[in-house]
Design a protein around this motif. Structure first.
Motif, PDB file in Angstrom:
ATOM      1  N   UNK A 266      96.522  42.009  36.354  1.00  0.00           N
ATOM      2  CA  UNK A 266      97.529  42.084  35.658  1.00  0.00           C
ATOM      3  C   UNK A 266      98.542  41.053  34.879  1.00  0.00           C
ATOM      4  N   UNK A 267      98.641  40.071  35.767  1.00  0.00           N
ATOM      5  CA  UNK A 267      99.373  38.952  35.329  1.00  0.00           C
ATOM      6  C   UNK A 267      98.424  38.165  34.360  1.00  0.00           C
ATOM      7  N   UNK A 268      97.212  37.925  34.529  1.00  0.00           N
ATOM      8  CA  UNK A 268      96.182  37.122  33.439  1.00  0.00           C
ATOM      9  C   UNK A 268      96.473  37.727  32.253  1.00  0.00           C
ATOM     10  N   UNK A 269      96.248  39.168  32.150  1.00  0.00           N
ATOM     11  CA  UNK A 269      96.204  39.812  30.841  1.00  0.00           C
ATOM     12  C   UNK A 269      97.453  39.497  30.156  1.00  0.00           C
TER      13      UNK A 269
ATOM     14  N   UNK B 109      90.307  44.490  14.247  1.00  0.00           N
ATOM     15  CA  UNK B 109      89.315  45.585  14.390  1.00  0.00           C
ATOM     16  C   UNK B 109      87.939  44.884  14.732  1.00  0.00           C
ATOM     17  N   UNK B 110      87.212  45.415  15.644  1.00  0.00           N
ATOM     18  CA  UNK B 110      86.108  44.842  16.241  1.00  0.00           C
ATOM     19  C   UNK B 110      84.989  44.644  14.843  1.00  0.00           C
ATOM     20  N   UNK B 111      84.568  43.579  14.706  1.00  0.00           N
ATOM     21  CA  UNK B 111      83.367  43.295  13.778  1.00  0.00           C
ATOM     22  C   UNK B 111      82.229  43.633  14.618  1.00  0.00           C
TER      23      UNK B 111
ATOM     24  N   UNK C 250      93.232  42.272  26.154  1.00  0.00           N
ATOM     25  CA  UNK C 250      93.737  42.927  27.244  1.00  0.00           C
ATOM     26  C   UNK C 250      92.850  44.291  27.599  1.00  0.00           C
ATOM     27  N   UNK C 251      93.137  45.404  27.889  1.00  0.00           N
ATOM     28  CA  UNK C 251      92.462  46.640  28.571  1.00  0.00           C
ATOM     29  C   UNK C 251      91.776  47.133  27.226  1.00  0.00           C
ATOM     30  N   UNK C 252      92.079  47.058  26.132  1.00  0.00           N
ATOM     31  CA  UNK C 252      91.131  47.606  25.149  1.00  0.00           C
ATOM     32  C   UNK C 252      90.045  46.800  25.042  1.00  0.00           C
ATOM     33  N   UNK C 253      90.206  45.208  24.960  1.00  0.00           N
ATOM     34  CA  UNK C 253      88.977  44.418  24.785  1.00  0.00           C
ATOM     35  C   UNK C 253      88.104  44.528  26.148  1.00  0.00           C
TER      36      UNK C 253
END
Length: 433
Positions: A3-6, A19-21, A75-78
């Motif tokens: 949690x804290x790392x993100x 946006x992801x290329x 983060x979580x999305x990545x």
């Protein structure tokens, strides 16, 4: 410290989500024989700057291999993007991702190229390898530098009062008493940003491991807890003590990390439990931070065992789906070289030491990085617990705020965290829970 790392990564300057290329993980060589490698990284500015200089300088020395940098959110999305692309075989040739326990979730044996025994690793410091190892196999090389988790301190305040960096908690407390008597805040706390409350606990892991070498293993197995391990509970006691002694800044409950760093640099506060990575972004507005701010590990009880906890660099890995494994290995070998570190030093101020043999900090490196290098040189470091165990209870920052505010006794806080940890371990399906 999932949690804290993100959260800390966000605090350190993650840009607006890009946006992801997307492009394929490999392609046939061009008509002229050149190969193009795709290199996926998160979109924080420091990561992007590092990735681009690595790609450019590598291609300059290897014109037959071109490296294209792709970005993903943090983060979580990545995380989800990385997991999805690996599981579908659509990952970039090379990618930048967490090291340590978070690597387990990527199932590296099935998704990454095994580098065990490969010349790619010849320059990688041996004590880094465990954090990119799963099932006895090595999968990555270090990206960037190690970070220190401990105490940032104002060297000007220390010089004025004739103090020296403490090697025991008793010495640290004595320094705080002298600083308070001089009219300066001894310890800065910034509980508005709740993640910052965790450093006295998480940064103390070096001392836990020094006292109980098998703690991480037993903790992961469910046979060791914070509340029943005096060395592990000490971090909660430190939080409570600095509050009880009146060593904290006024308004610590509503202060932000930005305000805390400003206090530290201006000498209005002497100590700030924090990650070293918070310093480089300050240099534009506070160039004096490069020399005025130093670092020491959270002191334990034995000066002969004084050391510090470090957050190891992320790893750079090769996807098993790549069509160009030899070119990708050549790129990783360059990344894990002193030449690459020298190139990165020209565009990114290192916040800590490299984990590459022969890589040197620049002459103008910030003092915090130099202080960390001294700990690594003498072998007095341990990785944060998150690199050794997949378990970190999500409620830790709320618990440490309560303990550090004098609302919860330290023993009770440690017991609360053990319950939080047990819930997460069961969710992860770990054996023994």
């Amino acid at each position: 410290m999932q949690t804290s790392r993100r959260t800390m990564g966000t605090a350190l300057a993650v840009l607006t989500m890009a946006a992801l290329t997307s492009c394929g993980s490999g392609s046939e060589p061009a008509a002229d024989g050149t190969v193009t490698l795709s290199f996926l990284v998160d979109n924080s500015q420091a990561t992007l700057d590092t990735a681009k200089v690595l790609a450019d300088t590598f291609t300059k020395g290897n014109p037959a291999i071109r490296v294209e940098v792709e970005t993903r959110p943090g983060g979580t999305e990545g995380d989800n993007i990385v997991k999805t692309r690996l599981s579908t075989g659509d990952m970039s040739d090379v990618f930048w991702y967490n090291s340590g326990s978070l690597l387990q979730a990527l199932n590296p044996a099935q998704t990454m190229v095994d580098l065990t025994g490969d010349p790619v690793l010849k320059n990688v410091q041996k004590d880094y390898l465990p954090v990119v190892t799963q099932g006895g196999r090595v999968y990555g090389v270090p990206a960037g530098t190690a970070l220190g988790g401990g105490i940032l301190y104002n060297r000007k305040v220390y010089e004025k009062l004739g103090l020296k960096a403490p090697t025991t908690w008793a010495e640290f407390t004595a320094n705080n008493d002298k600083i308070k008597a001089d009219g300066t805040t001894p310890v800065i706390s910034t509980f508005k940003d709740t993640w910052t409350s965790q450093l006295f606990v998480l940064g103390d892991y070096y001392n836990v491991q020094a006292a109980v070498p098998d703690f991480a293993r037993d903790y992961t197995a469910g046979t060791a807890t914070f509340a029943t391990t005096p060395a592990a509970q000490a971090g909660f006691e430190h939080l409570a003590e600095v509050h009880a002694k009146g060593h904290l800044n006024e308004g610590f409950g509503s202060a932000t990390s930005e305000q805390g760093l400003k206090m530290l640099v201006e000498g209005k506060g002497a100590h700030y439990p924090m990650l070293s990575a918070m310093l480089p972004p300050l240099l534009k507005d506070y160039p004096q931070a490069a020399t005025d701010i130093g670092f020491f590990g959270i002191p334990g009880t034995d000066p002969a065992k004084n050391g510090t906890t470090i957050w190891e660099p992320p790893g750079i890995y090769i996807a098993k789906s790549t069509e160009h494994p030899d070119a990708a290995k050549k790129f990783l070998a360059y990344i894990a070289s002193p030449a690459a570190a020298d190139a990165v030093n020209k565009v990114v101020q290192p916040a800590g030491p490299y984990r590459i043999e022969g890589a040197r900090l620049p002459d103008d490196a910030i003092q915090v990085a130099k202080d960390l290098q001294a700990y690594i040189d003498k072998g007095a470091t341990a990785p944060a617990l998150e690199f050794l165990s997949p378990i970190k209870g999500p409620a830790l920052e709320q618990i440490t705020v309560a303990v550090g505010s004098g609302l919860t006794p330290p023993a009770e806080g440690a017991a609360q965290y053990d319950k939080d940890v047990a819930k997460q371990a069961k969710q992860l399906g770990l054996e023994g829970w």
